[in-house]
Design an enzyme around this catalytic site. Structure first.
Site, short mmCIF file in Angstrom:
data_model
loop_
_atom_site.label_atom_id
_atom_site.label_comp_id
_atom_site.label_asym_id
_atom_site.label_seq_id
_atom_site.Cartn_x
_atom_site.Cartn_y
_atom_site.Cartn_z
N SER A 140 0.84 -1.20 0.00
CA SER A 140 0.00 0.00 0.00
C SER A 140 0.87 1.24 0.00
O SER A 140 1.96 1.26 0.58
CB SER A 140 -0.92 0.00 1.22
OG SER A 140 -0.44 0.89 2.20
N LYS A 141 0.36 2.29 -0.64
CA LYS A 141 1.21 3.48 -0.80
C LYS A 141 1.38 4.21 0.53
O LYS A 141 2.29 5.01 0.66
CB LYS A 141 0.67 4.40 -1.89
CG LYS A 141 -0.66 5.02 -1.65
CD LYS A 141 -0.98 5.94 -2.82
CE LYS A 141 -2.42 6.41 -2.74
NZ LYS A 141 -2.86 7.08 -3.95
#
Ligand code: GLU
Length: 469
Positions: A240-241
């Site tokens: 996930s960013k």
């Protein structure tokens, strides 16, 4: 799917952020499938979510794709396509579905639906199906899913998945203002661009039976589907960013070579066989089979990627290596001024660096001792190397180096002898000299570094360290 039939595939990013490595893998797999069949690769920017899209994200994605060799490759249209340019066609398709009886207007509010079904989480109950509503502002258009039968999604990666039609709710295809929702726009674009295979991330799997029904209702044959597994970090969490480094742009900026990224990304969920991993892209493309892609989550192993990158750095020609290092020899990476930099001096040590760098940006810290007036001050390195006895080593080295022949080998022999006099192996005797001269405990081979820096500067740094001790 035979490798001989030319396919039309597409990569369809939404420009809502930096370019995720998972997107890059999807793009590469599509590119490989197109290449090996002599087919067409379409790049389509899905830019219809005005609230979340930004033009700079679009440019960032297009540029990052270009860096890994990917671009629209359609002889009939230079491209890329932009979904927003096709909005009229999306509306027409919605109207067509309404005219053919596949869709109906609905004025139910979420509150009404919740009140009827007793839950916020149940799908639409079909209340407006037979009310014969006509269009009015605010009325959504819903697709009338079949009451019977089943929708079989044929996925070359996952095999067939059977969805009973009665379990698929009547979903919205156009909003109250008449604009098509993503689900429909995506299908219409694929149809218009004559896409034959849709290769994309697993997160779209739940859309697929609905989209397949749309293809059929629009009178077309659905594409072949291929859904790629999620990518996870070392804790097996979806990449996930917010938590992980996911942007291709960041990896490239840090000094991961595009070729290494491409090679590593191709292996996220697929193996070229024969225990070989490091292969040129053309060879990966030749061997790639979408059918052989794995369904289990793919581990994004930064250590392995870094090791790959090191191999790719080693494989560069000396000229390519110099060119690849260039961005890291100026600000914002470099902590020296352009006047302090000396290209010829850099070139004398570059071959030493090429054998050891894992990531190109590491070059800066490896060579800064050559260009800064003083070595960097790093307290941790200093206290680690300047143990009792360091002072004597530095003094002896200082006096021997005043007259020693100035070349790596004699400089090494000299320090070896000094170490022996103090009962120290070379590694231990080297540490204070290295920190005195370079400021760091690790770096390029020491004696070549001393040779490059020159007698005067080395003696001055030894003096400064002795004074500081
Ligand atoms: N625009 C979608 C995304 O970025 C891709 C949809 C598709 O590939 O069908 O997730």
């Amino acid at each position: 799917m035979s490798a001989a039939t030319p396919v039309r595939v597409r990569f369809a990013p939404s420009p809502t952020g930096m370019f995720h490595v998972g997107g890059a893998r999807s793009a590469l797999y599509n590119w490989a499938v197109a290449r090996q069949s002599g087919g067409v690769f379409v790049l389509r920017v899905e830019d219809t979510d005005a609230a979340r899209n930004k033009p700079e994200w679009t440019d960032g994605i297009i540029n990052a794709l270009a860096a890994i060799g990917i671009h629209q490759d359609d002889p009939t249209f230079e491209g890329p396509y932009f979904q927003s340019h096709n909005a009229e066609r999306h509306r027409e398709a919605a109207a067509q579905l309404r005219a053919s009886g596949h869709a109906y207007y609905c004025d139910c509010t979420r509150e009404q639906l919740t009140a009827r079904t007793g839950s916020e989480h149940l799908g639409y109950d079909g209340f407006c199906r037979d009310r014969g509503l006509t269009y009015a502002e605010g009325r959504a258009l819903r697709f009338r899913t079949p009451d019977e039968g089943e929708t079989v999604v044929k996925d070359v990666v996952r095999g067939d998945t059977v969805f009973p039609n009665k379990a698929i709710e009547d979903f919205v295809i156009a909003r109250g203002d008449g604009s098509a929702v993503f689900l429909l726009a995506n299908v219409v674009d694929d149809l218009d661009e004559k896409i034959t295979e849709v290769i994309r991330g697993e997160e779209h799997l739940s859309n697929t039976p609905k989209q397949q029904l749309l293809w059929e209702a629009l009178g077309a044959t659905p594409p072949v589907w291929a859904h790629l597994s999620v990518i996870v970090n070392e804790k097996r969490q979806k990449l996930s960013k917010r938590r992980d480094k996911v942007a291709l742009e960041d990896y490239l900026a840090e000094g991961f070579l595009p070729e290494a990224m491409v090679n590593y990304l191709m292996l996220l969920g697929w193996a070229p066989g024969e225990d070989e991993e490091i292969l040129p892209f053309e060879e990966l493309v030749r061997r790639f089979r979408i059918e052989d892609v794995n369904t289990s989550p793919a581990f994004f192993d930064i250590k392995k990627l870094t090791a790959f990158n090191g191999e790719y750095i080693r494989a560069l020609s000396p000229e390519q290596f110099l060119a690849a290092c260039a961005p890291y020899l100026t600000a914002p990476y470099a902590n020296w001024t352009p006047e302090q930099f000396d290209q010829a001096l850099f070139e004398t040590v570059a071959p030493l660096a090429q054998t050891r760098l894992a990531v190109l940006s590491e070059i800066t810290a490896n060579v800064d001792f050559l260009f800064l007036d003083q070595p960097v001050e790093d307290e941790a390195s200093w206290s680690k190397a300047m143990k009792p006895g360091a002072d004597a080593i530095l003094r002896d080295a200082r006096s021997a180096y005043e007259t020693a022949e100035w070349a790596a080998e004699p400089l090494k022999e000299t320090l070896l002898a000094i170490g022996e006099q103090h009962g120290l192996k070379l590694g231990k005797a080297q540490a204070p000299v290295r920190v005195a001269v370079t400021g760091r405990t690790v770096g390029l081979p020491l004696f070549e570094s001393l040779e490059a820096l020159g007698r005067d500067r080395v003696l001055a740094r030894l003096d400064a360290a002795i004074a500081k001790l």
